[in-house]
Design an enzyme around this catalytic site. Structure first.
Site, PDB file in Angstrom:
ATOM      1  N   CYS A 113       2.589   1.496   2.798  1.00 55.03           N
ATOM      2  CA  CYS A 113       1.603   0.731   2.647  1.00 55.03           C
ATOM      3  C   CYS A 113       1.966  -0.555   1.663  1.00 55.03           C
ATOM      4  O   CYS A 113       1.286  -1.115   0.830  1.00 55.03           O
ATOM      5  CB  CYS A 113       1.313   1.476   1.008  1.00 55.03           C
ATOM      6  SG  CYS A 113       0.487   4.105   1.858  1.00 55.03           S
ATOM      7  N   HIS A 250      -1.474  -1.874  -4.720  1.00 53.42           N
ATOM      8  CA  HIS A 250      -1.852  -0.479  -3.746  1.00 53.42           C
ATOM      9  C   HIS A 250      -2.534   0.070  -4.554  1.00 53.42           C
ATOM     10  O   HIS A 250      -2.575   1.165  -5.499  1.00 53.42           O
ATOM     11  CB  HIS A 250      -0.565  -0.255  -2.927  1.00 53.42           C
ATOM     12  CG  HIS A 250      -0.989   1.381  -2.288  1.00 53.42           C
ATOM     13  ND1 HIS A 250      -2.075   1.181  -1.146  1.00 53.42           N
ATOM     14  CD2 HIS A 250      -0.606   2.279  -2.495  1.00 53.42           C
ATOM     15  CE1 HIS A 250      -2.144   1.882  -0.503  1.00 53.42           C
ATOM     16  NE2 HIS A 250      -0.873   2.928  -1.129  1.00 53.42           N
ATOM     17  N   ASN A 280      -7.321   5.541   0.329  1.00 50.96           N
ATOM     18  CA  ASN A 280      -6.220   4.532   0.533  1.00 50.96           C
ATOM     19  C   ASN A 280      -6.138   4.313   1.561  1.00 50.96           C
ATOM     20  O   ASN A 280      -5.996   4.929   2.459  1.00 50.96           O
ATOM     21  CB  ASN A 280      -4.968   5.272   0.347  1.00 50.96           C
ATOM     22  CG  ASN A 280      -3.599   4.985   0.241  1.00 50.96           C
ATOM     23  OD1 ASN A 280      -3.269   4.128   0.639  1.00 50.96           O
ATOM     24  ND2 ASN A 280      -2.431   6.251  -0.194  1.00 50.96           N
TER      25      ASN A 280
END
Length: 325
Positions: A113, A250, A280
């Site tokens: 990520c 993020h 996500n």
């Protein structure tokens, strides 16, 4: 003359297929209320018949079209991903071939990520070296192929998508500061794609391709370690949190963003969010968010806004950039 880098164009692409929380409730023990109240996520885009390189190629082609720059003028392509089409050839080389960037070198970067932030930091150094003038940096993921769709603790969280930027040489500095970190000692908190040994001369080990996460550990890591490093970087820049115009974080969990804003003493209004639409998307989440912010006018790309980008996740990795956009 000292060389600098700037982000001159942005783009993103997501698959057409949309899976709502209610769709997941039909195949596993969950509900829209359970997912959205804990994460903010309401739906995600899932690839039906595309690979990661297909999504990334859409982004690269869009960047070239928007900028009116010929593909032959691109010096390099970096794709941040933990879901490549294959170990080799790399996803980036597939993108290079697809868009006709024959003069560019291309490679993948794996930092989960944090991947887009790590890749953007690397690309900025390449431009700043004076050797290269134009590069493309993309975050692209098809996480739907890594999750166990019977596991509600992970399957509900992730989605597929890609976003990216065109980086060009500039006479003015735009990248102001950075802070990159890794902690392999805590890497087992978030794992995916474990490959066993298959040699006839080795003890057999089982593959374990599914993504697995200790949600509580990752939540606490983000709130404690990542927020602390963000605060320190802002302080090292001789800025305050109020001096940051927009925080591009993020997109893992809206509750994480709320806690971060609270700890930094910043209004949550400075933290745009889109995980409710996409879930996500790992390395793709920040560039998708950036592209949407440019599209809706929240970011001008005229160098007037002090922007903070921060990614965090598997590795463990976390990284933050302060950039004039």
């Amino acid at each position: 003359m000292t060389a600098h880098a700037k982000i001159s164009q942005v783009a993103h692409y997501v698959p057409d297929q949309v899976i709502h929380n209610d769709d997941l409730a039909r195949i596993m023990d969950t509900s829209d209320e359970w997912i959205s109240s804990r994460t903010g996520i309401r739906k995600r885009h899932i690839a039906r018949d595309q690979q990661t390189s297909d999504l990334a190629t859409k982004v690269a082609a869009s960047l070239l079209e928007k900028s009116q720059i010929p593909a032959e003028a691109i010096d390099f392509i970096i794709v941040a991903t933990i879901t490549p089409d294959s170990n080799m050839p790399s996803t980036a080389t597939k993108v290079q071939a697809a868009v006709g960037a024959h003069q560019a070198f291309a490679y993948d970067l794996s930092a989960a990520c944090s991947g887009f932030v790590f890749a953007l930091s690397t690309a900025e150094k390449m431009i700043a070296s004076g050797r290269y003038q134009k590069g493309i940096v993309i975050g692209a993921e098809i996480l739907s192929k890594t999750v166990d769709w019977s596991d509600r603790t992970t399957a509900v969280l992730f989605g597929d998508g890609a976003g990216g930027v065109l980086l060009e040489a500039s006479s003015e500095p735009h990248f102001l500061a950075e802070s990159l970190h890794s902690d392999g000692g805590r890497g087992q908190s978030l794992v995916s794609g474990i490959q066993g040994l298959h040699s006839p001369f080795s003890d057999k080990q089982e593959d374990d391709s599914y993504l697995k996460m200790d949600g509580r550990a990752i939540f606490e890591f983000a709130i404690r370690d990542v927020t602390k490093s963000i605060g320190k970087l802002i302080e090292d820049c001789q800025l305050t949190a109020d001096d940051i115009d927009i925080f591009l974080m993020h997109q893992a969990n809206f509750r994480i963003l709320e806690k971060m804003a609270q700890k930094l003493g910043v209004s949550i209004d400075k933290f745009p969010a889109n995980m409710m639409e996409y879930g996500n998307t790992s390395a793709a989440s920040i560039p998708i968010l950036l592209s949407e912010c440019v599209a809706n006018g929240n970011i001008k790309l005229d160098g007037s806004q002090t922007t903070l980008m921060s990614g965090f996740g598997g590795g463990l990795t976390w990284g933050t950039l302060v950039i004039k956009l």
